[in-house]
Design an enzyme around this catalytic site. Structure first.
Site, PDB file in Angstrom:
ATOM      1  N   GLN A  43     -18.705   6.774   0.282  1.00 41.87           N
ATOM      2  CA  GLN A  43     -18.834   7.964   1.119  1.00 41.87           C
ATOM      3  C   GLN A  43     -20.069   8.761   0.731  1.00 41.87           C
ATOM      4  O   GLN A  43     -20.806   9.243   1.584  1.00 41.87           O
ATOM      5  CB  GLN A  43     -17.574   8.825   1.021  1.00 41.87           C
ATOM      6  CG  GLN A  43     -16.361   8.113   1.606  1.00 41.87           C
ATOM      7  CD  GLN A  43     -15.108   8.946   1.593  1.00 41.87           C
ATOM      8  OE1 GLN A  43     -15.086  10.034   1.012  1.00 41.87           O
ATOM      9  NE2 GLN A  43     -14.059   8.446   2.208  1.00 41.87           N
ATOM     10  N   ASP A  59      -8.591   1.526  -2.337  1.00 43.35           N
ATOM     11  CA  ASP A  59      -7.510   2.056  -1.491  1.00 43.35           C
ATOM     12  C   ASP A  59      -6.202   1.270  -1.653  1.00 43.35           C
ATOM     13  O   ASP A  59      -5.196   1.628  -1.031  1.00 43.35           O
ATOM     14  CB  ASP A  59      -7.950   2.034  -0.024  1.00 43.35           C
ATOM     15  CG  ASP A  59      -9.080   3.033   0.228  1.00 43.35           C
ATOM     16  OD1 ASP A  59      -9.152   4.049  -0.502  1.00 43.35           O
ATOM     17  OD2 ASP A  59      -9.884   2.800   1.145  1.00 43.35           O
TER      18      ASP A  59
HETATM   19  C1  S3P Z   1     -14.417   4.969   2.301  1.00 44.86           C
HETATM   20  C2  S3P Z   1     -14.761   4.907   0.982  1.00 44.86           C
HETATM   21  C3  S3P Z   1     -13.792   5.070  -0.113  1.00 44.86           C
HETATM   22  C4  S3P Z   1     -12.355   4.890   0.353  1.00 44.86           C
HETATM   23  C5  S3P Z   1     -12.081   5.602   1.643  1.00 44.86           C
HETATM   24  C6  S3P Z   1     -13.020   5.138   2.741  1.00 44.86           C
HETATM   25  C7  S3P Z   1     -15.479   4.825   3.323  1.00 44.86           C
HETATM   26  O1  S3P Z   1     -13.937   6.369  -0.653  1.00 44.86           O
HETATM   27  O2  S3P Z   1     -11.464   5.312  -0.635  1.00 44.86           O
HETATM   28  O3  S3P Z   1     -10.749   5.367   2.063  1.00 44.86           O
HETATM   29  O4  S3P Z   1     -15.167   4.607   4.503  1.00 44.86           O
HETATM   30  O5  S3P Z   1     -16.655   4.936   2.950  1.00 44.86           O
HETATM   31  P1  S3P Z   1     -15.061   6.654  -1.784  1.00 44.86           P
HETATM   32  O6  S3P Z   1     -16.307   6.157  -1.253  1.00 44.86           O
HETATM   33  O7  S3P Z   1     -15.098   8.129  -1.974  1.00 44.86           O
HETATM   34  O8  S3P Z   1     -14.562   5.932  -2.993  1.00 44.86           O
END
Ligand code: S3P
Length: 438
Positions: A171, A317
């Protein structure tokens, strides 16, 4: 505990799950698809769109930014991008969606107008400093409330940076790369470990110059993105619940079709195989840079394993579901380096430990993980989903393995990522029904 407004699932012991099924479209890919389609010039067609709580909130936000979206079917969207966005009249509401708010903050930081990004009380509790810090280094003007939403963004000129991420987060990487589209000069993100690369795949499909090698991702600024035309594959993170159900419920055998198999996402597949699970992969194809295929899985004996390091990120996840598999496995399962689980929709280490204990499980919770000695017999009880879809689905699986009836309260959050979860399980033979909470 029961809330009269909410749905509960009544779960009975379930065995012999059988059949062939798909799962709804990938959540991470659906969020990115509607965002990039909104920035493109022309009509994008996205089939297999995930019509779920999180992704629909992102879709409404791009509509609020002046982008026209047609809906020929619930899982198909046509997005009429004009190459630019318009200021929204109201704060953008991302509901519970961490991906939605974090990635859109990257995009909104580069717009020539002000915006406010917000969500539910649950989303307001989640850390946003992790994106505010690098975006501010790029020149963005973002203020939060003690590093949390609502996020207020003022127009500012962005410049490309080289950012070494302190946590392995797709993210954060994606928010920085998306802001980089609007920056002067190239933007580089260095990952401490490999995180999901859907943004890079889709940006390339939209004609953006993105290079990635050994955890160093570099993007050149771009406007006038190419419209997208593709099918979103089934979400591996949703399939994960059916995989765990089939590996743990006696006599089960399932075929799961059209599942995204991007290796940055399939850590659970490797973990379950290390535990001894019988899972075959077939019919692998590629679309828009994403592999997908069929998983055939049979129930069988499992053994405990140790998980840590990069593997954790590839299955971040899936730990609530893995805990259920670990309860069925012979011997000790140890998870470390998974402290990020405390920052998801809930503190998933603490909430899963607390709820599984209600079913009689014995779990050692640790700061960055847990230890489970299996196999353990579970007893049906009242449990709570805590407004966290992955907690609720994992507890459903635990209930299927328990003796007697389990009532899962606060189950409607399942629709944040896997609408139709209960019907899907039932069609495969599980004894799960929805009821009004009392
Ligand atoms: C996601 C990245 C993950 C994941 C989330 C979705 C994404 O989070 O846990 O459910 O779509 O980029 P982080 O990147 O914060 O680990």
């Amino acid at each position: 505990m029961p809330n009269p407004e909410s749905t509960c699932l009544i779960v009975q012991p379930s065995q012999d799950l059988r059949g062939t099924t798909g799962v709804p479209g990938d959540k991470s890919i659906s969020h990115r698809a509607v965002m990039l389609a909104a920035l493109a010039e022309g009509r994008s067609t996205v089939r297999g769109w995930l019509a779920a709580g999180d992704t629909e909130a992102t879709l409404r936000s791009v509509q609020a930014l002046g982008v026209r979206v047609e809906r020929p079917a619930p899982d198909e969207i046509h997005v009429h991008g004009q190459g630019s966005l318009r200021a929204a009249a109201e704060p953008l509401d991302f509901a519970n969606a961490g991906t939605g708010i974090r990635l859109m903050t990257g995009i909104m930081a580069g717009q020539p107008f002000a915006s406010v990004l917000d969500g539910t009380p649950q989303l307001r509790r989640r850390p946003m400093k992790r994106i505010i810090t690098p975006l501010t280094q790029m020149g963005a003007d973002i203020s939060g409330v003690e590093g949390r939403a609502p996020l207020r963004i003022q127009p500012a000129a962005l410049r490309g940076i080289r950012y070494e991420m302190p946590v392995a987060s797709a993210q954060v990487k994606s928010a920085v790369l998306l802001a980089g589209l609007f920056a002067k000069g190239e933007t580089t993100v260095v990952e401490p470990g490999p995180t999901r690369d859907h943004s890079e795949c889709m940006l390339r499909a939209a004609g953006v110059d993105v290079q990635a090698e050994n955890g160093v991702v570099t993007l050149q600024p771009a406007t006038g993105l190419r419209p997208l035309d593709f099918r979103v594959p089934g979400d591996f993170s949703s399939a994960a619940f059916l995989l765990v159900a089939a590996t743990t419920a006696a006599g089960s055998e399932l075929r799961l079709t059209g599942i995204n198999l991007n290796p940055t996402r399939t850590g659970l597949l490797d973990a379950l195989r290390m535990m001894g699970a019988d899972i075959q992969v077939s019919e692998v194809g590629m679309e828009a840079g994403e592999p997908s295929g069929t998983l055939t899985v049979k129930q069988g004996p499992l053994c405990g394993i140790e998980i840590g390091g990069d593997m954790v990120v590839r299955m971040i996840d899936e730990f609530p579901a893995l805990m259920v598999a670990a309860l069925c496995a012979e011997g000790r399962t140890t998870v470390r380096d998974a402290g990020e689980l405390r920052l998801k929709e809930t503190d998933r280490l603490s909430v899963m430990t607390q709820e599984l204990r209600r079913l009689g499980a014995s779990i050692e919770e640790r700061e960055g993980g847990f230890v489970i000695e299996g196999p353990q017999a579970l007893q049906g009880a009242d449990v709570d989903g805590h407004d966290d879809h992955r907690i609720a689905m994992s507890l459903t699986l635990a209930g299927m393995l328990a003796q007697g009836q389990t009532r899962l309260h606060d189950a409607e959050c399942i629709a944040d990522s896997f609408p139709g979860f209960e019907e899907s399980l039932r069609s495969l033979g599980a004894r799960v029904v929805a009821a009004q909470d009392e």
